[in-house]
Scaffold this active site. Sequence first.
Site, PDB file in Angstrom:
ATOM      1  CG  HIS A 120     -33.502  32.264  -1.964  1.00 28.16           C
ATOM      2  ND1 HIS A 120     -34.156  31.071  -2.074  1.00 28.16           N
ATOM      3  CD2 HIS A 120     -33.000  32.309  -0.699  1.00 28.16           C
ATOM      4  CE1 HIS A 120     -34.078  30.418  -0.927  1.00 28.16           C
ATOM      5  NE2 HIS A 120     -33.369  31.150  -0.076  1.00 28.16           N
ATOM      6  CG  HIS A 167     -33.524  33.517   3.144  1.00 28.04           C
ATOM      7  ND1 HIS A 167     -34.373  33.068   2.163  1.00 28.04           N
ATOM      8  CD2 HIS A 167     -33.947  34.756   3.466  1.00 28.04           C
ATOM      9  CE1 HIS A 167     -35.284  33.995   1.903  1.00 28.04           C
ATOM     10  NE2 HIS A 167     -35.041  35.035   2.682  1.00 28.04           N
ATOM     11  CG  ASP A 220     -33.691  33.073   7.861  1.00 29.95           C
ATOM     12  OD1 ASP A 220     -33.690  34.270   7.582  1.00 29.95           O
ATOM     13  OD2 ASP A 220     -34.263  32.233   7.176  1.00 29.95           O
ATOM     14  CG  HIS A 271     -41.073  36.242   6.372  1.00 29.81           C
ATOM     15  ND1 HIS A 271     -39.994  36.979   6.746  1.00 29.81           N
ATOM     16  CD2 HIS A 271     -41.281  36.540   5.073  1.00 29.81           C
ATOM     17  CE1 HIS A 271     -39.561  37.667   5.711  1.00 29.81           C
ATOM     18  NE2 HIS A 271     -40.334  37.426   4.689  1.00 29.81           N
TER      19      HIS A 271
END
Length: 174
Positions: A147, A66, A104, A92
């Site tokens: 992540h 991200h 993003d 989202h």
Amino acid sequence: MRLAAAALAVSFLTIPALAKSKGVTVSLKTSSGQDAGTASFVPAKGNELTIRIKLKNLPPGEHAVHIHEHAICDAPDFKTAGGHFNPATKKHGMENPLGHHNGDLPQNVKVDANGTGSATFHVDYLSLDPAASDSLFANGGTSIMVHEKADDMKTDPTGNAGGRIACGVITAPK
């Protein structure tokens, strides 16, 4: 003298165009400071941006990538990077008809058993134009975050991607 002034005026007009056309490559680091790879951002045809991600020294599996709103990557948790870069204030998942994460970069990159992975993405909702609201260089820059888990492409705003395991600062070339 007039010719010099005219040349100077023309050069000031071309500075934004030159800044818009340059690409940038950033280094990613883990929370312990280990090299985690690179991310390159290069303008492409039309209003597209090509993003090439090369990861290393990360745990195997799918990892969300991200863009975050601040150009800060303070370890150990990278929380200083703030939330997701979201210039269009989009949600989202299903509420977002473009399928991307609130403006993003919601992409997943597969890291193999030896800790490496790579991916190339083409997006039309991010820019390197310093004057654009969707610029990765806006407000002093942004960051790119890896992540611990894959983005589920539906949970707002995080994609249920888990903790932040690698980060790189995106700022305009000097």
